[in-house]
Design a protein around this motif. Sequence first.
Motif, PDB file in Angstrom:
ATOM      1  N   PHE A  52       0.985  -1.286  -0.111  1.00 46.01           N
ATOM      2  CA  PHE A  52       0.076  -0.138  -0.021  1.00 46.01           C
ATOM      3  C   PHE A  52       0.881   1.226  -0.129  1.00 46.01           C
ATOM      4  O   PHE A  52       0.453   2.266  -0.714  1.00 46.01           O
ATOM      5  N   LEU A  53       2.013   1.254   0.748  1.00 39.63           N
ATOM      6  CA  LEU A  53       3.036   2.368   0.692  1.00 39.63           C
ATOM      7  C   LEU A  53       3.547   2.735  -0.618  1.00 39.63           C
ATOM      8  O   LEU A  53       3.371   3.745  -0.970  1.00 39.63           O
ATOM      9  N   MET A  54       3.845   1.481  -1.632  1.00 36.14           N
ATOM     10  CA  MET A  54       4.390   1.836  -2.788  1.00 36.14           C
ATOM     11  C   MET A  54       3.129   2.215  -3.684  1.00 36.14           C
ATOM     12  O   MET A  54       3.493   3.277  -4.572  1.00 36.14           O
TER      13      MET A  54
ATOM     14  N   ILE B 285       2.087  11.983  11.949  1.00 38.86           N
ATOM     15  CA  ILE B 285       2.176  10.562  11.608  1.00 38.86           C
ATOM     16  C   ILE B 285       3.518  10.154  11.934  1.00 38.86           C
ATOM     17  O   ILE B 285       3.564   8.688  12.509  1.00 38.86           O
ATOM     18  N   PHE B 286       4.539  10.593  11.875  1.00 38.68           N
ATOM     19  CA  PHE B 286       5.993   9.928  12.018  1.00 38.68           C
ATOM     20  C   PHE B 286       6.440  10.133  13.509  1.00 38.68           C
ATOM     21  O   PHE B 286       7.467   9.585  13.708  1.00 38.68           O
ATOM     22  N   VAL B 287       5.989  11.004  14.129  1.00 38.40           N
ATOM     23  CA  VAL B 287       6.408  11.441  15.416  1.00 38.40           C
ATOM     24  C   VAL B 287       5.688  10.740  16.431  1.00 38.40           C
ATOM     25  O   VAL B 287       5.990  10.449  17.646  1.00 38.40           O
ATOM     26  N   VAL B 288       4.482   9.855  16.079  1.00 37.00           N
ATOM     27  CA  VAL B 288       4.097   9.101  17.119  1.00 37.00           C
ATOM     28  C   VAL B 288       4.431   7.746  17.500  1.00 37.00           C
ATOM     29  O   VAL B 288       5.287   7.556  16.715  1.00 37.00           O
TER      30      VAL B 288
ATOM     31  N   MET C   9       1.673   4.633   9.873  1.00 40.22           N
ATOM     32  CA  MET C   9       2.002   4.928   8.409  1.00 40.22           C
ATOM     33  C   MET C   9       1.206   3.941   7.485  1.00 40.22           C
ATOM     34  O   MET C   9       0.644   4.361   6.563  1.00 40.22           O
ATOM     35  N   ASP C  10       1.355   2.752   7.741  1.00 41.20           N
ATOM     36  CA  ASP C  10       0.692   1.641   7.149  1.00 41.20           C
ATOM     37  C   ASP C  10      -0.775   1.776   7.050  1.00 41.20           C
ATOM     38  O   ASP C  10      -1.397   1.806   6.097  1.00 41.20           O
ATOM     39  N   ARG C  11      -1.196   1.899   8.344  1.00 43.14           N
ATOM     40  CA  ARG C  11      -2.840   2.019   8.270  1.00 43.14           C
ATOM     41  C   ARG C  11      -3.337   3.142   7.633  1.00 43.14           C
ATOM     42  O   ARG C  11      -4.211   3.162   6.894  1.00 43.14           O
ATOM     43  N   THR C  12      -2.511   4.395   7.689  1.00 43.10           N
ATOM     44  CA  THR C  12      -2.926   5.487   7.101  1.00 43.10           C
ATOM     45  C   THR C  12      -3.167   5.357   5.649  1.00 43.10           C
ATOM     46  O   THR C  12      -4.108   5.876   5.031  1.00 43.10           O
ATOM     47  N   VAL C  13      -2.035   4.984   4.852  1.00 50.39           N
ATOM     48  CA  VAL C  13      -2.238   4.825   3.661  1.00 50.39           C
ATOM     49  C   VAL C  13      -3.179   3.637   3.141  1.00 50.39           C
ATOM     50  O   VAL C  13      -3.726   3.902   2.005  1.00 50.39           O
ATOM     51  N   GLN C  14      -3.349   2.824   3.972  1.00 45.41           N
ATOM     52  CA  GLN C  14      -4.405   1.861   3.823  1.00 45.41           C
ATOM     53  C   GLN C  14      -5.793   2.533   3.515  1.00 45.41           C
ATOM     54  O   GLN C  14      -6.668   2.168   2.585  1.00 45.41           O
ATOM     55  N   ILE C  15      -6.171   3.276   4.510  1.00 45.33           N
ATOM     56  CA  ILE C  15      -7.418   3.779   4.458  1.00 45.33           C
ATOM     57  C   ILE C  15      -7.497   4.926   3.469  1.00 45.33           C
ATOM     58  O   ILE C  15      -8.545   5.210   2.938  1.00 45.33           O
ATOM     59  N   LEU C  16      -6.440   5.603   3.437  1.00 37.97           N
ATOM     60  CA  LEU C  16      -6.538   6.643   2.105  1.00 37.97           C
ATOM     61  C   LEU C  16      -6.586   5.872   0.765  1.00 37.97           C
ATOM     62  O   LEU C  16      -7.169   6.403  -0.054  1.00 37.97           O
ATOM     63  N   ALA C  17      -6.199   4.717   0.573  1.00 37.51           N
ATOM     64  CA  ALA C  17      -6.289   3.922  -0.697  1.00 37.51           C
ATOM     65  C   ALA C  17      -7.866   3.692  -0.716  1.00 37.51           C
ATOM     66  O   ALA C  17      -8.344   3.663  -1.960  1.00 37.51           O
TER      67      ALA C  17
END
Length: 410
Positions: free
Chosen positions: A31-33, A146-149, A156-164
């Motif tokens: 999903f990140l790719m 997203i990167f400082v939590v 990061m993985d979950r965020t891009v999956q939801i956005l997809a």
Amino acid sequence: MADKPNKADLNIPDLEQPTHSPRSIAMGAAFLMAMSAVGPGFLTQTATFTGQLGADFGFAILLCIIFDIIVQMNVWRIIVVSGQKAQELANDILPGLGYVLSFLVAVGGLFFNIGNIGGAGLGLNVLFGISPQNGALIAGILAILIFVVKNALTVMDRTVQILAVIVLGILIYVLFIMKIPYGTAIQHTFVPSKVDFYSIVTIVGGTVGGYISFSGGHRILEGGLIGEKNIKYANEGALTGIGIASLVRILLFLACLAVVTTGVKLAASNPAATVFKTAAGSFGYKFFGILLFAAAISSVIGCAFTSVSFLDYAVNKGSSYERIHQAMIVGFIVVSTIIFYFIGSPAQVLVFVGAANGFILPISLAILLIASHHKKIVGDYHHPNWLFYSGWLVVLFMAFASIKTVIGLF
């Protein structure tokens, strides 16, 4: 030897393996790719070329998908087997080559990220009427959070999956309410009346060129999947990532084609917006704002993570490394946001940078193909001949098409 040394021997941080399954890590990387590719530039390129080429652009998309599969299958497998990032492989082949590759990818990623941040700001402008510059600031802050939590990679993985899911949902809805010329699209995809090299170089570069080639491979490496035993997860991740990005491209192409065939001219300044506004009026325009913001934020995340991974040559990867790595990602996003806020991002940049990434692709892919037969790097691993030789065909074609494109500009 069947596998490369374990993670401890390679000094790779054990970020995810204890609590996440290999398939979960591979899907996160996929999903990140995919969502690294699906940014504002991706939307702009697809709409622009559909407006220029009509149904013939389907042929460029078909070639793009074939090339994408070849590139990503090569990249993911070689990185996983070696347990090394691309720049480390390059330095093993020729000392100093990795630094050149890092420079090319990081600079290209920075320019891309300026466009990504600007796209996110424009998305918020469409939705809420705030200025694109202030929207970019908000987007930059959200990406940094997203990167400082804690457990940033998981977030990061979950965020891009939801956005997809959001991106795909919007495109499917728009296609549902439009009259799509499927017959014309299929015919010209396989029998085009015109072949445009610039469009091919640009969309291949925008999907698997530059930093995007390595976003999934570097992510799966950070997740701890190394060695031949994990090749099946590399294959699954690469094919899933290409499948998602290709599905988005096809859906967007069909939506754009439906508008273009009615005689509507796509606005040069924002061609993708024209499609959604034509399809569903002001409501569709708001949908475009959501789509643009979702695509841009996901691409910001992927671009920052991957570009910074090319600046990482650390050997001892303890807690101090993780803090420095996190700070570099935050700094990358901050610089991108500041540049956009004070300078802006010309509309042509989003298309041009995709073409520039198309130039980087034959260089980076050639390096990995050489590495695939380097025993110091991959040990006794035997890279599939069909991937090796088809990979070199992509290198030659992209080099030829890139040179032809440059000549055509003068």
